[in-house]
Design an enzyme around this catalytic site. Structure first.
Site, mmCIF file in Angstrom:
data_model
loop_
_atom_site.group_PDB
_atom_site.id
_atom_site.type_symbol
_atom_site.label_atom_id
_atom_site.label_comp_id
_atom_site.label_asym_id
_atom_site.label_seq_id
_atom_site.Cartn_x
_atom_site.Cartn_y
_atom_site.Cartn_z
ATOM 1 N N ASN A 12 1.016 -0.998 0.021
ATOM 2 C CA ASN A 12 0.019 -0.010 0.003
ATOM 3 C C ASN A 12 0.860 1.076 0.061
ATOM 4 O O ASN A 12 1.546 1.333 1.078
ATOM 5 C CB ASN A 12 -0.920 -0.020 1.406
ATOM 6 C CG ASN A 12 -1.711 1.308 1.371
ATOM 7 O OD1 ASN A 12 -1.642 2.081 0.438
ATOM 8 N ND2 ASN A 12 -2.249 1.446 2.628
ATOM 9 N N LYS A 14 0.164 4.132 -0.203
ATOM 10 C CA LYS A 14 -0.234 5.485 0.372
ATOM 11 C C LYS A 14 -0.022 6.730 -0.605
ATOM 12 O O LYS A 14 -0.036 6.368 -1.658
ATOM 13 C CB LYS A 14 0.202 5.628 1.753
ATOM 14 C CG LYS A 14 -0.050 4.479 2.675
ATOM 15 C CD LYS A 14 0.215 4.497 4.073
ATOM 16 C CE LYS A 14 -0.115 3.169 4.663
ATOM 17 N NZ LYS A 14 0.063 3.087 6.203
ATOM 18 N N HIS A 98 -9.472 1.275 4.803
ATOM 19 C CA HIS A 98 -8.225 1.488 5.374
ATOM 20 C C HIS A 98 -8.346 2.346 6.587
ATOM 21 O O HIS A 98 -9.260 3.241 6.685
ATOM 22 C CB HIS A 98 -7.065 2.010 4.659
ATOM 23 C CG HIS A 98 -5.501 1.906 5.192
ATOM 24 N ND1 HIS A 98 -5.173 2.948 5.974
ATOM 25 C CD2 HIS A 98 -4.851 1.129 4.979
ATOM 26 C CE1 HIS A 98 -4.097 2.625 6.140
ATOM 27 N NE2 HIS A 98 -3.824 1.515 5.848
ATOM 28 N N GLU A 100 -6.859 4.707 7.766
ATOM 29 C CA GLU A 100 -6.812 6.276 7.355
ATOM 30 C C GLU A 100 -7.926 6.792 6.810
ATOM 31 O O GLU A 100 -8.284 7.902 7.154
ATOM 32 C CB GLU A 100 -5.452 6.320 6.614
ATOM 33 C CG GLU A 100 -4.117 6.180 7.434
ATOM 34 C CD GLU A 100 -2.946 5.415 6.538
ATOM 35 O OE1 GLU A 100 -2.835 5.533 5.535
ATOM 36 O OE2 GLU A 100 -1.954 5.105 7.194
ATOM 37 N N GLU A 170 -5.454 -4.772 10.452
ATOM 38 C CA GLU A 170 -4.234 -3.819 10.536
ATOM 39 C C GLU A 170 -4.761 -3.187 11.918
ATOM 40 O O GLU A 170 -5.416 -2.186 12.099
ATOM 41 C CB GLU A 170 -4.433 -2.873 9.428
ATOM 42 C CG GLU A 170 -3.894 -3.321 8.232
ATOM 43 C CD GLU A 170 -3.469 -2.387 7.311
ATOM 44 O OE1 GLU A 170 -2.312 -2.650 6.554
ATOM 45 O OE2 GLU A 170 -3.859 -1.319 7.176
ATOM 46 N N GLY A 176 2.584 2.318 10.831
ATOM 47 C CA GLY A 176 3.550 3.265 10.654
ATOM 48 C C GLY A 176 4.459 3.926 12.003
ATOM 49 O O GLY A 176 4.856 4.807 12.102
ATOM 50 N N SER A 215 3.546 -2.339 10.310
ATOM 51 C CA SER A 215 5.109 -2.360 10.531
ATOM 52 C C SER A 215 5.551 -3.755 10.321
ATOM 53 O O SER A 215 6.597 -4.211 10.731
ATOM 54 C CB SER A 215 5.335 -1.843 12.104
ATOM 55 O OG SER A 215 4.998 -0.490 12.233
HETATM 56 P P1 13P Z 1 3.133 0.161 7.543
HETATM 57 O O1 13P Z 1 3.614 -0.871 7.172
HETATM 58 O O2 13P Z 1 3.998 1.435 7.140
HETATM 59 O O3 13P Z 1 2.880 0.232 9.209
HETATM 60 O O4 13P Z 1 1.711 0.647 7.209
HETATM 61 C C1 13P Z 1 0.784 -0.524 7.370
HETATM 62 C C2 13P Z 1 -0.427 0.085 6.455
HETATM 63 O O5 13P Z 1 -1.329 0.766 6.668
HETATM 64 C C3 13P Z 1 -0.825 -0.969 5.146
HETATM 65 O O6 13P Z 1 -1.883 -0.593 4.699
#
Ligand code: 13P
Length: 253
Positions: A12, A14, A98, A100, A170, A176, A215
């Site tokens: 992803n 982002k 997601h 976010e 997740e 992150g 992560s």
């Molecule tokens: P990270 O791997 O940067 O923690 O992000 C995970 C994520 O949100 C994947 O959709």
């Protein structure tokens, strides 16, 4: 991992990338991913780069997809992108719900269920994200939160819809942050998710892929993917570095 299910590692990206950076990243990923089977590795890129992903990945085993979809098929929805448009660009996957999107764009369970249904109707494979916040985990409601998020989707798309979807667990506190859920913590929730699907259809529960995200790195992927109900990963930061992403792909295969 369970031999019955094909592993999937999806990046992803982002809101990261540029034509130049993507070309360099994908060239390296394509080179390294030649050893993996079709459908086992995917990248979910920002909308403007779907055409680039399509042209660079069409002749490779790597699939591509979006990070969001509109629940509508067409119409006066300024700024939105329909699932049919994503199909035009060869997308196989679409991330839906997601954390976010849930937190920053107020997407609720009902909207995410509608987006999942729209993706399925267009022939996309939705990667439906669920997961609890830190406050929710600390107050002991992880199972309840994940159950509610998933139930909203199952109620709308049914077992047959879940069979054509991928689920991603997740935990928000692990995204992150560099804090990964321990393999045991992740496995516990993955098993709950599979059990919840089994209440609707045991066969679908056995087949549906449940990815872990938060992560994931080359150094922890193997241990996570060794858990019986973890079928791969949804990768954020590490998906932007070819060698890191490929190390995670290798851990799933
Ligand atoms: P990270 O791997 O940067 O923690 O992000 C995970 C994520 O949100 C994947 O959709």
């Amino acid at each position: 991992m369970n031999a019955q299910r094909t592993p999937l590692v999806a990046g992803n990206w982002k809101m990261h990338g540029s034509l130049e950076a993507n070309a360099a990243l994908l060239a390296e990923v394509v080179k390294g991913a030649a050893v993996f089977g079709r459908g086992q590795v995917a990248v979910c890129v920002p909308f403007p780069y779907l055409a680039q992903a399509q042209s660079l990945l069409a002749a490779t085993p790597i699939s591509w997809g979006s990070q969001n979809v509109s629940q509508h098929t067409h119409g006066a929805y300024t700024g939105e992108v329909s699932c049919a448009m994503l199909k035009d660009f060869g997308c196989r996957y679409a991330i839906v719900g997601h954390s976010e999107r849930r937190a920053l764009y107020s997407e609720d369970d009902a909207l995410i269920a509608a987006k999942t249904a729209a993706a399925l109707a267009a022939g996309l494979t939705p990667i439906v994200c669920v997961g609890e916040s830190l406050a929710e985990r600390e107050s002991g409601v992880t199972a309840e939160v994940v159950r509610r998020q998933l139930a909203a989707v199952i109620d709308v798309v049914g077992a047959s819809g879940v069979a054509k979807s991928v689920i991603a667990y997740e935990p928000v506190w692990a995204i992150g942050t560099g804090k990964t859920a321990s393999p045991a913590q992740a496995q516990e929730v993955h098993a709950l998710i599979r059990a919840q699907v089994a209440q609707t259809d045991a066969g679908v529960a056995q087949g549906v892929r449940i990815l872990y995200g938060g992560s994931v790195k080359g150094s922890n992927a193997r241990e996570l993917f060794a858990q019986s109900d973890i079928d791969g990963g949804l990768i954020g930061g590490a998906a932007l570095v070819a060698q890191d992403f490929l190390a995670i792909c290798a851990a799933a295969n």
